[in-house]
Write a protein that holds these residues in place. Structure first.
Motif, PDB file in Angstrom:
ATOM      1  N   PRO A 186      47.374  42.648  19.907  1.00  0.00           N
ATOM      2  CA  PRO A 186      46.455  42.786  18.767  1.00  0.00           C
ATOM      3  C   PRO A 186      46.783  41.744  17.713  1.00  0.00           C
ATOM      4  CG  PRO A 186      48.170  44.463  18.668  1.00  0.00           C
ATOM      5  CD  PRO A 186      48.434  43.652  19.902  1.00  0.00           C
ATOM      6  N   CYS A 187      45.793  41.013  17.261  1.00  0.00           N
ATOM      7  CA  CYS A 187      45.992  39.947  16.286  1.00  0.00           C
ATOM      8  C   CYS A 187      45.287  40.279  14.974  1.00  0.00           C
ATOM      9  CB  CYS A 187      45.461  38.621  16.834  1.00  0.00           C
ATOM     10  SG  CYS A 187      46.194  38.130  18.412  1.00  0.00           S
ATOM     11  N   LEU A 188      46.001  40.085  13.876  1.00  0.00           N
ATOM     12  CA  LEU A 188      45.453  40.274  12.527  1.00  0.00           C
ATOM     13  C   LEU A 188      44.920  41.687  12.324  1.00  0.00           C
ATOM     14  CD1 LEU A 188      43.573  36.854  12.124  1.00  0.00           C
ATOM     15  CD2 LEU A 188      45.979  37.396  11.699  1.00  0.00           C
ATOM     16  N   SER A 189      45.623  42.669  12.844  1.00  0.00           N
ATOM     17  CA  SER A 189      45.268  44.073  12.622  1.00  0.00           C
ATOM     18  C   SER A 189      46.550  44.831  12.311  1.00  0.00           C
ATOM     19  CB  SER A 189      44.574  44.659  13.857  1.00  0.00           C
ATOM     20  OG  SER A 189      45.448  44.673  14.973  1.00  0.00           O
ATOM     21  N   TRP A 190      46.408  46.151  12.044  1.00  0.00           N
ATOM     22  CA  TRP A 190      47.590  46.939  11.697  1.00  0.00           C
ATOM     23  C   TRP A 190      47.416  48.353  12.223  1.00  0.00           C
ATOM     24  CZ3 TRP A 190      52.121  45.337  11.353  1.00  0.00           C
ATOM     25  CH2 TRP A 190      53.135  45.979  10.648  1.00  0.00           C
ATOM     26  N   SER A 191      48.031  49.321  11.571  1.00  0.00           N
ATOM     27  CA  SER A 191      48.131  50.666  12.139  1.00  0.00           C
ATOM     28  C   SER A 191      46.951  51.575  11.822  1.00  0.00           C
ATOM     29  CB  SER A 191      49.426  51.342  11.659  1.00  0.00           C
ATOM     30  OG  SER A 191      49.460  51.420  10.240  1.00  0.00           O
ATOM     31  N   THR A 192      46.142  51.238  10.821  1.00  0.00           N
ATOM     32  CA  THR A 192      45.011  52.090  10.446  1.00  0.00           C
ATOM     33  C   THR A 192      43.934  51.258   9.763  1.00  0.00           C
ATOM     34  OG1 THR A 192      44.321  54.005   9.097  1.00  0.00           O
ATOM     35  CG2 THR A 192      46.156  52.684   8.275  1.00  0.00           C
ATOM     36  N   PRO A 196      45.604  45.002   4.474  1.00  0.00           N
ATOM     37  CA  PRO A 196      46.859  45.247   3.756  1.00  0.00           C
ATOM     38  C   PRO A 196      47.791  46.135   4.569  1.00  0.00           C
ATOM     39  CG  PRO A 196      44.926  45.692   2.370  1.00  0.00           C
ATOM     40  CD  PRO A 196      44.438  45.559   3.770  1.00  0.00           C
ATOM     41  N   ARG A 197      49.081  45.878   4.453  1.00  0.00           N
ATOM     42  CA  ARG A 197      50.062  46.676   5.190  1.00  0.00           C
ATOM     43  C   ARG A 197      50.901  47.562   4.284  1.00  0.00           C
ATOM     44  NH1 ARG A 197      50.422  41.586   7.092  1.00  0.00           N
ATOM     45  NH2 ARG A 197      52.440  41.217   6.089  1.00  0.00           N
ATOM     46  N   ASP A 198      50.669  47.488   2.975  1.00  0.00           N
ATOM     47  CA  ASP A 198      51.440  48.306   2.045  1.00  0.00           C
ATOM     48  C   ASP A 198      51.059  49.778   2.171  1.00  0.00           C
ATOM     49  OD1 ASP A 198      52.566  45.971   1.095  1.00  0.00           O
ATOM     50  OD2 ASP A 198      51.091  45.738  -0.515  1.00  0.00           O
ATOM     51  N   ASP A 199      52.048  50.648   2.048  1.00  0.00           N
ATOM     52  CA  ASP A 199      51.826  52.099   1.972  1.00  0.00           C
ATOM     53  C   ASP A 199      51.221  52.704   3.231  1.00  0.00           C
ATOM     54  OD1 ASP A 199      52.822  51.897  -0.566  1.00  0.00           O
ATOM     55  OD2 ASP A 199      50.880  51.923  -1.559  1.00  0.00           O
ATOM     56  N   VAL A 200      51.363  52.055   4.371  1.00  0.00           N
ATOM     57  CA  VAL A 200      50.934  52.656   5.637  1.00  0.00           C
ATOM     58  C   VAL A 200      52.048  52.479   6.659  1.00  0.00           C
ATOM     59  CG1 VAL A 200      48.459  52.340   5.240  1.00  0.00           C
ATOM     60  CG2 VAL A 200      49.753  50.539   6.375  1.00  0.00           C
ATOM     61  N   GLY A 201      52.048  53.326   7.680  1.00  0.00           N
ATOM     62  CA  GLY A 201      53.069  53.251   8.707  1.00  0.00           C
ATOM     63  C   GLY A 201      53.020  51.928   9.451  1.00  0.00           C
ATOM     64  N   THR A 202      54.171  51.442   9.876  1.00  0.00           N
ATOM     65  CA  THR A 202      54.247  50.157  10.561  1.00  0.00           C
ATOM     66  C   THR A 202      54.097  50.335  12.069  1.00  0.00           C
ATOM     67  OG1 THR A 202      56.644  50.180  10.918  1.00  0.00           O
ATOM     68  CG2 THR A 202      55.842  49.385   8.775  1.00  0.00           C
ATOM     69  N   LEU A 203      53.721  49.262  12.737  1.00  0.00           N
ATOM     70  CA  LEU A 203      53.575  49.302  14.189  1.00  0.00           C
ATOM     71  C   LEU A 203      54.918  49.570  14.862  1.00  0.00           C
ATOM     72  CD1 LEU A 203      51.135  46.309  14.877  1.00  0.00           C
ATOM     73  CD2 LEU A 203      50.597  48.748  14.827  1.00  0.00           C
TER      74      LEU A 203
END
Length: 584
Positions: free
Chosen positions: A221-227, A528-535
Motif C-alpha cells: 500500500p502506497c501513500l495510505s495509512w490505517s484508517t 495524516p498519521r497523527d492520533d491514529v494507530g500505526t500499521l
C-alpha cells in the motif's frame, strides 16, 4: 509531522466536492455496518466468493510486448446487499496484462492494482505501474475499475464526487469481494504468486482486500495509512466536504443519532486518552522530582525525557502498558488500592452496572483487552458514581500504578491532574487537561504554582466560536480548519463510521505480514498519521518505509520507488514459492 504546503495548494485548486447529497439512506448505512462484521472476518468473508465465480473475458489481444485481456463480472456485493450498488456499477470491468512468455513456467507473478481517488479507467495505472513492472520484472498486472469510477460511474455523478458518505463504504465492500474473485480466477488459470497494491485511496483499499485472502499475499500500500477517518476529518480533503449539509441531515433525522451512532466506535480514542494521560502524568512526576531535589544536587543540564522514547529499565518494565490496541498489561498494584477497587467493582456488578466478564478482567492478574462491548459498558456509566467508583480506580490500575503515598504527595503539592471522562452520547472516551486554578488545586490551603497551558491561533478561534455564538451567523456553521472533530456531533459520527468501516484494526490481520511493504510520505497532508494507530502496531511484522515528501510530490516523483517495493516484495514471495504454490 509537518504537512506539505504543496498538498494544500494543489487541493485548493480542485473543484471536486465530496458527499454532496449527504450521508446516504440510513437503512443502507445500517446494512453496511452489519455487513462489515462479516467481511472483517477472513474465514467468513472468504466463503462469500466461490472459487469458480463466473468471470467473462470479452477481449484478448496480442500486443508488441505482452498479452492484453479484458473482461467483467457482476460484483458479489449485489448478491449479499441487493439494491445497494447502483446498477451501472454492478458490472466490474478489468484489464489484465501478461507477458508473452513467462521466464519460469512455475513462477507467474501477478499483482492487482486498485485505483486511487480520481483514477478513472485503466490508462494511468497501465502506463505508470503495470507496463513498467511487466518490462522490468516480468510481473503481470490486473487493473480493476473502481465502483463509481470510469465505466462504473453513475450518469449524474460529476467526476469523482461521490454523492453520499455511504458510497465510500459501498466501494470498499465491492473491492474486497471483487479482489477475491480475481485472486480465484488467477489461481484457476495457474497464475501466482499473487499481490495487491494501490496508491492513496487505492492503497487503503488494497490493504482491506489483503485481509481476506487466506494465503500468503504480497501487499504494497502506497501513500495510505490505517484508517480513512483522518483523511476526511483532518487532511486537506476535509475542506472538500459540505459539513453544514451533513450536520443538518444528522440533526434532522433521529435515526442517525439514536440508532446508527450506537453501531459505530471511534477506534483510537481510548488508546489516545490513556497515552496522553501517561505522558502528562509522567512529565508532572519528573518535574516534581526535579523541583524537590536539594539545590546542591541539581545538575547543570537536567533533561526530562519524553515517555515515548525513553527506554525502559528492568525495574520500570513492571509499569508498562500497551496502549496500542486497548491491551492492559497487568502490573503490581498496591494491596490497599486493589482492595478498594474490588469493593467498588463488586458494587457496580451487584447493581448490574458492569458485566461479569468486565468485572473479571479488571480484577484479573493477566493481560486483557477491552472489547467494544466493554468500552460500551463504561460509556453507559454516565452518572456521578462512575467518577467516584470506577474512573479513578481504573486510572490507578491502568496508568503506571504509582503508590498511594506518591499520589498523595503529588496532590498535596497541587500538581496538575488529568481528568478522564466517559462520554455517553458519542461513545468515545476523551482526555481533557483542566487548566483552571480551582480545578488544579486539590487542597484549598496549599499554594500552587500553575503552569500556563500553551495556546495557538486555532485554539483562540475555537474559543471565540464557542463563547460568541453570534459570530456563527456571519459565516459557515462549520469551519473544519477551526473546529476539532470532537466538538460537533456530526463530525464525531463521521469519525465513528469511518473507523467502523475502514480502520484496519477492525479487520483480520493479513495471512503473512512479512510480505507487506508500506510506503508513506513523511509530510502527507492528505493522509495524516497523527492520533491514529500505526500499521506496525496493527500488523506486527509489516515493514513501513517513508519518503521525504508530501502526498502530491511523492505521487509525481516516486513512482519508481513504489515499483521497486513491489518487486522486492515479490522477490520475498518467490523464495517460498515452489511448484506453483507457497511452501512453509
Amino acid at each position: 509531522m509537518s504537512a506539505s504546503k504543496l498538498d494544500a495548494v494543489y487541493r485548493s485548486f480542485l473543484i471536486t466536492k465530496f458527499f454532496t447529497k449527504g450521508w446516504g439512506k440510513p437503512e443502507n448505512l445500517r446494512r453496511l455496518f452489519e455487513f462489515r462484521k462479516v467481511v472483517s472476518n477472513r474465514d467468513e468473508c472468504f466463503k462469500l466468493v466461490e472459487k469458480d465465480y463466473p468471470v467473462t473475458i470479452t477481449k484478448e489481444q496480442k500486443l508488441a510486448d505482452c498479452r492484453l485481456l479484458e473482461g467483467f463480472f457482476i460484483t458479489p456485493l449485489e448478491r449479499y446487499l441487493p439494491g445497494i450498488v447502483p446498477e451501472i456499477a454492478q458490472k466490474a470491468h478489468f484489464q489484465i496484462l501478461l507477458p508473452e512468455k513467462w521466464q519460469d513456467p512455475n513462477y507467474k507473478p501477478v499483482c492487482l492494482h486498485l485505483a486511487g481517488t480520481g483514477d478513472h479507467f485503466f490508462w494511468r495505472r497501465r502506463n505508470l505501474m503495470v507496463k513498467p513492472l511487466l518490462k522490468e520484472a516480468g510481473i503481470g498486472g490486473i487493473i480493476l475499475e473502481n465502483p463509481f469510477y470510469g465505466l462504473r460511474k453513475p450518469v449524474d455523478q460529476v467526476r469523482s464526487s461521490l454523492h453520499n458518505v455511504s458510497d465510500i463504504f459501498v466501494m470498499g465492500g465491492c473491492l474486497i469481494l471483487e479482489s477475491l474473485v480475481l485472486f480465484h480466477w488467477c489461481e484457476q488459470n495457474g497464475l501466482g504468486p499473487l499481490g495487491v497494491t494501490g496508491l492513496s485511496m487505492g492503497g487503503h483499499m488494497a490493504s482491506l482486500a489483503a485481509t481476506n485472502w487466506p494465503k500468503p499475499l504480497v501487499l504494497v500500500p502506497c501513500l495510505s495509512w490505517s484508517t480513512a477517518s483522518a483523511v476526511f476529518l483532518q487532511g486537506v480533503m476535509s475542506h472538500s466536504i459540505n459539513w453544514d449539509l451533513l450536520e443538518d441531515q444528522y440533526l434532522s433525522d433521529g435515526v442517525y443519532r439514536e440508532k446508527l451512532s450506537k453501531m459505530v466506535t471511534v477506534i483510537d480514542e481510548a488508546f489516545l486518552a490513556g497515552k496522553k494521560f501517561v505522558q502528562s502524568y509522567s512529565r508532572n512526576i519528573q518535574k516534581e522530582n526535579i523541583n524537590s531535589e536539594p539545590e546542591n544536587n541539581i545538575k547543570p543540564e537536567t533533561h526530562v525525557e519524553n515517555v515515548e522514547t525513553k527506554p525502559a529499565t528492568a525495574k520500570e518494565t513492571d509499569n508498562i502498558i500497551d496502549l496500542n490496541r486497548n491491551i492492559i498489561l497487568k502490573t503490581k498494584i498496591p494491596p490497599e488500592a486493589n482492595d478498594d477497587l474490588k469493593v467498588e467493582l463488586t458494587n457496580l456488578l451487584n447493581e448490574n452496572k458492569i458485566s461479569k466478564q468486565l468485572y473479571d478482567k479488571l480484577l484479573s492478574n493477566r493481560n486483557f483487552e477491552l472489547e467494544p462491548q466493554d468500552i460500551e459498558i463504561l460509556n453507559n456509566l454516565n452518572k456521578e458514581h462512575i467518577r467516584e467508583r470506577v474512573l479513578l480506580k481504573f486510572q490507578k490500575k491502568e496508568v503506571n500504578h504509582f503508590s498511594v503515598e506518591t499520589k498523595k504527595s503529588l496532590e498535596n503539592k497541587g500538581t496538575a491532574t488529568v481528568h478522564e471522562k466517559l462520554h455517553t452520547t458519542d461513545k468515545i472516551i476523551e482526555t481533557t487537561q483542566t487548566t483552571r486554578a480551582n480545578e488544579l488545586m486539590l487542597s484549598k490551603n496549599v499554594d500552587t504554582k500553575i503552569e500556563k497551558k500553551p495556546w495557538n491561533v486555532s485554539d483562540l478561534a475555537t474559543d471565540f466560536l464557542v463563547s460568541l455564538p453570534f459570530l456563527k451567523t456571519h459565516e459557515k456553521k462549520i469551519d473544519i480548519s477551526k473546529i476539532n472533530w470532537r466538538d460537533r456531533e456530526a463530525l464525531q459520527f463521521m469519525r465513528g463510521i469511518m473507523d467502523e468501516c475502514t480502520h484496519l484494526s477492525n479487520f483480520s490481520v493479513p495471512f503473512d505480514t512479512s510480505l507487506i511493504i508500506a510506503v508513506c510520505a513523511k509530510h502527507d497532508a492528505y493522509v495524516p498519521r497523527d492520533d491514529v494507530g500505526t500499521l506496525e502496531e496493527i500488523w506486527p511484522g509489516a515493514e513501513v518505509r517513508y519518503v521525504d515528501a508530501g502526498h502530491v510530490s511523492a505521487y509525481i516523483l516516486h513512482q519508481s520507488l513504489f515499483r521497486s517495493c513491489i518487486k522486492e516484495a515479490f522477490e520475498r514471495s518467490k523464495k517460498r514459492w515452489r511448484d506453483g504454490k507457497h511452501v512453509d
